[in-house]
Design an enzyme around this catalytic site. Sequence first.
Site, PDB file in Angstrom:
ATOM      1  N   LYS A  28       1.390  -0.927  -0.151  1.00 39.49           N
ATOM      2  CA  LYS A  28      -0.272  -0.064  -0.495  1.00 39.49           C
ATOM      3  C   LYS A  28       0.680   1.432   0.349  1.00 39.49           C
ATOM      4  O   LYS A  28       1.315   2.137   0.808  1.00 39.49           O
ATOM      5  CB  LYS A  28      -0.700  -0.624   1.215  1.00 39.49           C
ATOM      6  CG  LYS A  28      -1.806  -1.109   1.505  1.00 39.49           C
ATOM      7  CD  LYS A  28      -3.098  -1.259   2.125  1.00 39.49           C
ATOM      8  CE  LYS A  28      -3.982  -2.186   2.175  1.00 39.49           C
ATOM      9  NZ  LYS A  28      -4.615  -3.018   1.084  1.00 39.49           N
ATOM     10  N   HIS A 138      12.807  -6.692  -7.186  1.00 39.34           N
ATOM     11  CA  HIS A 138      12.578  -7.834  -7.654  1.00 39.34           C
ATOM     12  C   HIS A 138      12.362  -7.980  -9.155  1.00 39.34           C
ATOM     13  O   HIS A 138      12.738  -8.735  -9.812  1.00 39.34           O
ATOM     14  CB  HIS A 138      11.395  -8.831  -6.791  1.00 39.34           C
ATOM     15  CG  HIS A 138      11.381  -8.954  -5.435  1.00 39.34           C
ATOM     16  ND1 HIS A 138      12.843  -9.532  -5.464  1.00 39.34           N
ATOM     17  CD2 HIS A 138      10.592  -8.783  -4.224  1.00 39.34           C
ATOM     18  CE1 HIS A 138      11.767  -9.969  -3.604  1.00 39.34           C
ATOM     19  NE2 HIS A 138      11.208  -9.232  -3.431  1.00 39.34           N
ATOM     20  N   ASP A 173      16.429  -5.928   3.145  1.00 42.51           N
ATOM     21  CA  ASP A 173      14.828  -5.841   2.926  1.00 42.51           C
ATOM     22  C   ASP A 173      14.747  -7.824   3.464  1.00 42.51           C
ATOM     23  O   ASP A 173      15.465  -8.687   3.530  1.00 42.51           O
ATOM     24  CB  ASP A 173      13.904  -6.151   1.721  1.00 42.51           C
ATOM     25  CG  ASP A 173      12.883  -6.008   1.026  1.00 42.51           C
ATOM     26  OD1 ASP A 173      12.052  -5.091   1.151  1.00 42.51           O
ATOM     27  OD2 ASP A 173      12.200  -7.382   1.595  1.00 42.51           O
ATOM     28  N   HIS A 175      13.446  -9.764   2.276  1.00 41.24           N
ATOM     29  CA  HIS A 175      13.289 -10.997   0.821  1.00 41.24           C
ATOM     30  C   HIS A 175      14.486 -10.622  -0.441  1.00 41.24           C
ATOM     31  O   HIS A 175      15.036  -9.447   0.267  1.00 41.24           O
ATOM     32  CB  HIS A 175      11.764 -10.782  -0.561  1.00 41.24           C
ATOM     33  CG  HIS A 175      10.837 -10.729   0.371  1.00 41.24           C
ATOM     34  ND1 HIS A 175       9.897 -10.417   0.658  1.00 41.24           N
ATOM     35  CD2 HIS A 175      10.175 -12.128   0.944  1.00 41.24           C
ATOM     36  CE1 HIS A 175       8.807 -10.202   1.657  1.00 41.24           C
ATOM     37  NE2 HIS A 175       8.665 -12.124   0.932  1.00 41.24           N
ATOM     38  N   ASP A 268      10.218  -5.485   6.102  1.00 43.93           N
ATOM     39  CA  ASP A 268       9.127  -5.997   6.031  1.00 43.93           C
ATOM     40  C   ASP A 268       9.774  -7.778   6.828  1.00 43.93           C
ATOM     41  O   ASP A 268       9.172  -8.961   7.193  1.00 43.93           O
ATOM     42  CB  ASP A 268       8.539  -7.302   5.054  1.00 43.93           C
ATOM     43  CG  ASP A 268       9.878  -6.828   3.852  1.00 43.93           C
ATOM     44  OD1 ASP A 268      11.305  -6.710   4.186  1.00 43.93           O
ATOM     45  OD2 ASP A 268       9.345  -7.336   2.473  1.00 43.93           O
TER      46      ASP A 268
HETATM   47 ZN   LIG Z   1      10.199  -7.909   0.824  1.00 43.28          ZN
END
Ligand SMILES: [Zn+2]
Length: 364
Positions: A28, A138, A173, A175, A268
């Site tokens: 968001k 990504h 992050d 990820h 995250d």
């Molecule tokens: Zn992430």
Amino acid sequence: MSARANGAAFVWDPSIASHVYREDHPLKPSRLVGVHDTLQRLGAFDRPGAKVLAPRRATRPELERVHSRDYVDAVMQASEHPDLDYSDYGLTAYGDTPPFVGMHEASLLTTGASLVAMEASIGDEVRVAVNYSGGLHHAMRDSASGFCIYNDPAIVCGLLVDRGMRVAYVDIDAHHGDGVQAAFYDTDQVLTMSLHQHGRIPGTRRMFFPGTGTAEERGEGKGAGYSINVALPAFTDDIAYVRAFDAVVPELVSRYRPDVLVTQQGIDAHFTDPLTQLQISTRTREHAVRWFADSPYAWVAMGGGGYDLDAVRRTWSLEFLVMLGAPIPAELHDPEPPIWEGANRHALDELVDASVRAALAAAW
Ligand SMILES: [Zn+2]
């Protein structure tokens, strides 16, 4: 090494926080309004050295530093006609990265905001400039992936290389920074480092997204040893994360001696984030961002993931105050971060130490 300018710039305009991927989508962009408003309420933008910079649109040649013509054309078409089929380009209506009206224009701005941050930082206007709407790590050359349309950190790193600079990219992050790694896998001009969750999601048979990012992925050709991955187990807490960060990042960044540090600061990895199983708190983030701030390199910072909106608001506000050298109010910190003890502590530390050893052994 010349003395660096003081001050910190925050790239901001409400237009970088107003697009909606899909009503039920976890990313968001409006989360940035909370960061901006918290910093404003705390008087951050009135402090000496604070700047607010307007974003600009990225240009087509800037996008094509990393992305193919075909892919940019597809995103432009999806932006006008999102109901057609763009699955060849990683864009699917009910997938991670849906086509939506205006996606190209919104992405030009979030990408251009990172370019404004880059220009302010290397132009020595400020010690650091941050674009929290960026960090979309990504996206690949020919496809969208994992909520990311244009890969602004890779574009920034590529444009810095084109100016003859050596770049250290540090991605904290939750990820793996797979798109940035892929863009520079065969070159030693960008050192990419990523600390991220890796392995099966506990209680499921699925791999944590995107599934890549073990120490064995270390680059190839001239880039061998210049892609560094610290694969962290689920439930990594503050103690284990800080050990890993301190063992790998200062050592390798200092050895590499970059001209510019580019950081992706997705939050995250926070213990309350609904999409990941890492368990770090605002304490870890203050520690990491202080290391970036105390380093002697020009510094361009970006956001990234972050799906607990209050953790995003507090952490990114805290980080900008660190960038300014301002005091951190207690209201921004997590009061009681989770910390493992006993046998769990020992087991976690063993796993993390093994990942650290593998990451260091993979380096050039
Ligand atoms: Zn992430």
